[in-house]
Scaffold this motif. Structure first.
Motif, PDB file in Angstrom:
ATOM      1  N   UNK A  74       0.814  -1.218   0.000  1.00  0.00           N
ATOM      2  CA  UNK A  74       0.000   0.000   0.000  1.00  0.00           C
ATOM      3  C   UNK A  74       0.849   1.270   0.000  1.00  0.00           C
ATOM      4  N   UNK A  75       2.137   1.080   0.247  1.00  0.00           N
ATOM      5  CA  UNK A  75       3.012   2.246   0.317  1.00  0.00           C
ATOM      6  C   UNK A  75       3.294   2.687  -1.112  1.00  0.00           C
ATOM      7  N   UNK A  76       2.901   3.885  -1.434  1.00  0.00           N
ATOM      8  CA  UNK A  76       3.171   4.357  -2.786  1.00  0.00           C
ATOM      9  C   UNK A  76       4.280   5.388  -2.766  1.00  0.00           C
ATOM     10  N   UNK A  77       5.187   5.267  -3.707  1.00  0.00           N
ATOM     11  CA  UNK A  77       6.278   6.216  -3.695  1.00  0.00           C
ATOM     12  C   UNK A  77       5.996   7.371  -4.634  1.00  0.00           C
ATOM     13  N   UNK A  78       6.478   8.510  -4.201  1.00  0.00           N
ATOM     14  CA  UNK A  78       6.305   9.708  -4.994  1.00  0.00           C
ATOM     15  C   UNK A  78       7.656  10.009  -5.619  1.00  0.00           C
ATOM     16  N   UNK A  79       7.768   9.816  -6.911  1.00  0.00           N
ATOM     17  CA  UNK A  79       9.053  10.051  -7.586  1.00  0.00           C
ATOM     18  C   UNK A  79       9.189  11.536  -7.919  1.00  0.00           C
ATOM     19  N   UNK A  80      10.053  12.202  -7.195  1.00  0.00           N
ATOM     20  CA  UNK A  80      10.295  13.615  -7.473  1.00  0.00           C
ATOM     21  C   UNK A  80      11.798  13.827  -7.558  1.00  0.00           C
ATOM     22  N   UNK A  81      12.232  14.816  -8.342  1.00  0.00           N
ATOM     23  CA  UNK A  81      13.662  15.063  -8.446  1.00  0.00           C
ATOM     24  C   UNK A  81      14.241  15.472  -7.096  1.00  0.00           C
ATOM     25  N   UNK A  82      15.380  14.924  -6.759  1.00  0.00           N
ATOM     26  CA  UNK A  82      16.032  15.296  -5.508  1.00  0.00           C
ATOM     27  C   UNK A  82      17.542  15.238  -5.709  1.00  0.00           C
ATOM     28  N   UNK A  83      18.249  15.881  -4.781  1.00  0.00           N
ATOM     29  CA  UNK A  83      19.703  15.869  -4.832  1.00  0.00           C
ATOM     30  C   UNK A  83      20.204  15.124  -3.593  1.00  0.00           C
ATOM     31  N   UNK A 111      11.119  11.724   1.411  1.00  0.00           N
ATOM     32  CA  UNK A 111      10.836  11.379   2.817  1.00  0.00           C
ATOM     33  C   UNK A 111      11.256   9.945   3.123  1.00  0.00           C
ATOM     34  N   UNK A 112      10.952   9.045   2.207  1.00  0.00           N
ATOM     35  CA  UNK A 112      11.282   7.642   2.445  1.00  0.00           C
ATOM     36  C   UNK A 112      12.785   7.421   2.444  1.00  0.00           C
ATOM     37  N   UNK A 113      13.487   8.102   1.530  1.00  0.00           N
ATOM     38  CA  UNK A 113      14.937   7.902   1.469  1.00  0.00           C
ATOM     39  C   UNK A 113      15.615   8.502   2.700  1.00  0.00           C
ATOM     40  N   UNK A 118      13.809   0.570  -0.158  1.00  0.00           N
ATOM     41  CA  UNK A 118      14.770   0.415  -1.257  1.00  0.00           C
ATOM     42  C   UNK A 118      14.144  -0.423  -2.379  1.00  0.00           C
ATOM     43  N   UNK A 119      13.437  -1.480  -1.993  1.00  0.00           N
ATOM     44  CA  UNK A 119      12.814  -2.330  -3.009  1.00  0.00           C
ATOM     45  C   UNK A 119      11.672  -1.630  -3.749  1.00  0.00           C
ATOM     46  N   UNK A 120      10.993  -0.737  -3.037  1.00  0.00           N
ATOM     47  CA  UNK A 120       9.965   0.070  -3.713  1.00  0.00           C
ATOM     48  C   UNK A 120      10.595   0.924  -4.806  1.00  0.00           C
ATOM     49  N   UNK A 121      11.846   1.317  -4.578  1.00  0.00           N
ATOM     50  CA  UNK A 121      12.577   2.084  -5.581  1.00  0.00           C
ATOM     51  C   UNK A 121      13.288   1.152  -6.573  1.00  0.00           C
ATOM     52  N   UNK A 122      12.952  -0.121  -6.492  1.00  0.00           N
ATOM     53  CA  UNK A 122      13.517  -1.171  -7.353  1.00  0.00           C
ATOM     54  C   UNK A 122      15.025  -1.340  -7.186  1.00  0.00           C
TER      55      UNK A 122
END
Lengths: 498, 125
Positions: free
Chosen positions: A341-350, A389-391, A470-474
């Motif tokens: 159910x955890x959905x990741x929000x892919x946004x540009x980050x540094x 936030x997740x990272x 990490x796995x959510x980010x593949x």
């Protein structure tokens, strides 16, 4: 005694059955009958148990209860002629091989019968015992082989039919050709509703495209696609689907197998569990807020002076309340991660900016412990698209752990841009992890022995959450460590994802 | 003390939370008024025009979201900062409140420094 006799007879009968080859001969011509009998006697092994019938009617009558090994039949019988004779016998028995006895002038007819399923034919004028014995042997071997195939098929058919998942076989134009009981039960379809219908009718259009692109070849047998199928009434039903293309030896697609498993109940339980966890966590927060603020107000002196001992006890209480809060947060996270159910929000980050923030966060605590946190960055800016936030949570958990298990020394946070992916690591000079514990570090509720030291007691969920994120980010996460030699947690995050 | 004390409205259905937050805020020189749900909150907003609102989400009668929707219909309050004060931690719950006009959020259980910092930050601007 009578009983014993009966038993003996039975054994004898069984023995006869197994030892002797049972032959049924349909032959209208008396001379030919005599010829066959004589030739069969010449064949040395096996022994025969021969029954002669002179008309088709008699033969068919006999076949109703006769379960022998081979049938010999003349195509021309007093009450039947030509191919019809073969067809009628065949319709009476599917399994027993039929060898045709033909006259010279019937040879063409006999070859035709072989094409439509007769075992072989013998031209009576050329008949000899060698030929007869060879034909018999082949017939019996074929029957045995067919029986084996039949048994094997029967086994698979039983598995297929009684399987608790719906199994549907489609042809190359995706028409349904075969299905098991569960299919009818799961989708509420009757037999006439399915045969030669397009398999696509089981899904909404969009879902059907997904099913086909999620073929087992591409994703392996263990991965499943969760999707909604449609019952006959068009009522949706939650299923887990696999779609496997069938090919023949030269690679031509001959069809596909569609397997559907009902996961309605599982989905319902998952939702129930999610709601439960989120309600419980919400309900726990209110009293915790009150307790925490009450204790804080005592500590802060809002309610009057306190003694040193009172302060100490209140501080410990506060720490425990905060730990409880972290457990609730972590439980909520892990429950969501596990339910997908955890959905990741892919946004540009540094990444550089991100780890600097993490370092700042831990700086006071590290300074108090006399531990240096250093950053090794492959460049001044490392761009990535992910859930910030997740990272941050991954780094917070890893650095927090490192601080917990490191009495003296340093913590190195390293980020390197590897082009196709970003590699991050958090290494410490702490107590390390034993080879025994190493395989279990990412499991839930695994807490390993550590020196009592500064830092907060954990929840045993931190690393499972890291792995989940990490796995959510593949990406992948692993640990390198030896007891007493520190630990290094490494994770990679690919820049391309599906 | 020349400056007038700033008034903070706490809307929360849990009286003990109100007591705790009120004590903390009063100790930091704020004036506190309270409401037990959104409806009562709207009354207090109309009557007392607080400088800032701490707003819970899950409440009987009128929840935090409905309160935000209703508040927009009252004139002259569009600059009143609203900080969500909630045990809801899901991002979508917070996002919804921000979308409806809240300026920030504090998650329960809270740390007094975080709460006070956020209140001061929005009272200043």
């Amino acid at each position: 005694m009578k009983k014993k006799n009966a038993a003996e007879k039975k054994i004898k009968r069984l023995k006869q059955k197994t030892d002797k080859v049972r032959v049924l001969v349909l032959e209208g011509d008396g001379e030919d009958r005599w010829l066959i009998q004589r030739l069969l006697k010449e064949v040395r092994a096996p022994q025969f148990d021969v029954a002669f019938m002179s008309t088709l009617r008699e033969g068919l009558e006999r076949l109703r209860q006769w379960n022998g090994d081979v049938i010999f039949s003349d195509l021309q019988l007093p009450d039947s002629h030509g191919l019809d004779t073969f067809k009628k016998i065949r319709s009476q028995t599917r399994k027993i091989p039929i060898v045709l006895l033909s006259r010279l002038e019937d040879e063409k007819l006999a070859t035709e019968a072989v094409r439509s399923g007769a075992q072989d034919y013998l031209v009576k004028a050329k008949l000899n015992s060698n030929m007869l014995s060879r034909v018999l042997r082949y017939a019996i071997e074929r029957k045995k082989a067919e029986e084996e195939i039949y048994k094997a098929e029967e086994r698979y058919r039983t598995i297929f039919e009684n399987s608790a998942v719906a199994i549907i076989l489609v042809d190359q134009s995706e028409r349904i050709v075969s299905w098991n009981k569960c299919t009818e039960y799961l989708l509420d379809y009757g037999k006439q509703d399915l045969y030669l219908k397009q398999a696509s009718m089981i899904f909404a259009q969009e879902a059907w495209q997904k099913v086909k692109s999620f073929s087992a070849e591409r994703h392996g047998a263990t991965k499943r696609l969760e999707i909604k199928a449609l019952k006959k009434s068009k009522e949706p039903i939650e299923v887990d689907v696999s779609w496997s293309i069938l090919k023949d030896v030269d690679g031509t697609v001959t069809g596909a197998i569609l397997i559907l498993q009902d996961i309605t109940e599982r989905k319902r339980l998952e939702t129930l569990k999610d709601e439960f966890v989120s309600t419980v966590s919400h309900e726990l927060r209110t009293p915790m807020t009150i307790i925490r603020e009450g204790v804080s107000q005592v500590i802060d002196g809002l309610l009057g002076q306190t003694t040193k001992d009172q302060q100490k006890v209140m501080m410990i209480t506060l720490e425990s309340i905060d730990r409880l809060g972290r457990i609730i947060d972590d439980l909520l996270d892990i429950s969501k991660l596990e339910a997908g159910k955890m959905e990741i929000e892919r946004l540009p980050l540094d990444f550089v900016e991100l780890v600097r923030e993490v370092k700042t966060l831990f700086f006071p605590m590290a300074r108090d412990q006399g531990i240096e946190i250093s950053l090794k960055l492959s460049s001044e800016r490392i761009d990535y698209q992910g859930d910030r936030d997740m990272l941050v949570q991954v780094f917070t958990n890893l650095v927090g752990n490192a601080l917990k298990f490191t009495k003296q020394g340093r913590i190195d946070i390293e980020i390197s841009d590897k082009g196709k992916y970003v590699e991050c690591s958090v290494a410490d000079t702490g107590c390390g992890i034993s080879a025994h514990d190493l395989p279990r570090v990412f499991d839930k509720f695994q807490q390993f022995k550590r020196e009592s030291g500064p830092g907060n007691r954990g929840t045993g969920l931190g690393l499972s959450i890291c792995k989940g994120i990490v796995e959510l980010h593949q990406g992948e996460i692993w640990v390198e460590s030896k007891l007493g030699k520190g630990a290094k947690f490494v994770f990679t995050l690919p820049r391309q994802w599906s | 003390m020349s400056a007038k004390k700033k008034t903070i409205l706490i809307i929360d259905d849990e009286p003990h939370i109100q007591t705790m937050v009120a004590t903390r805020l009063q100790a930091n020189d704020f004036k506190v008024i309270t409401a037990l749900d959104g409806k009562e909150g709207l009354e207090k907003v109309k009557k007392e025009r607080p400088d800032l609102i701490l707003l819970d989400i899950m409440m009987p009668e009128m929840d935090g979201y409905d309160f935000l929707r209703e508040l927009k219909k009252i004139s002259g309050v569009n600059l009143m900062p609203i900080i969500m004060f909630t045990a809801k931690v899901r991002r979508e719950d917070i996002d919804k409140a921000i979308y409806l006009g809240a300026v920030d959020y504090v998650i329960k259980p809270f740390t007094s420094t975080v709460l006070l910092d956020k209140i001061r930050q929005f009272l200043k601007s």
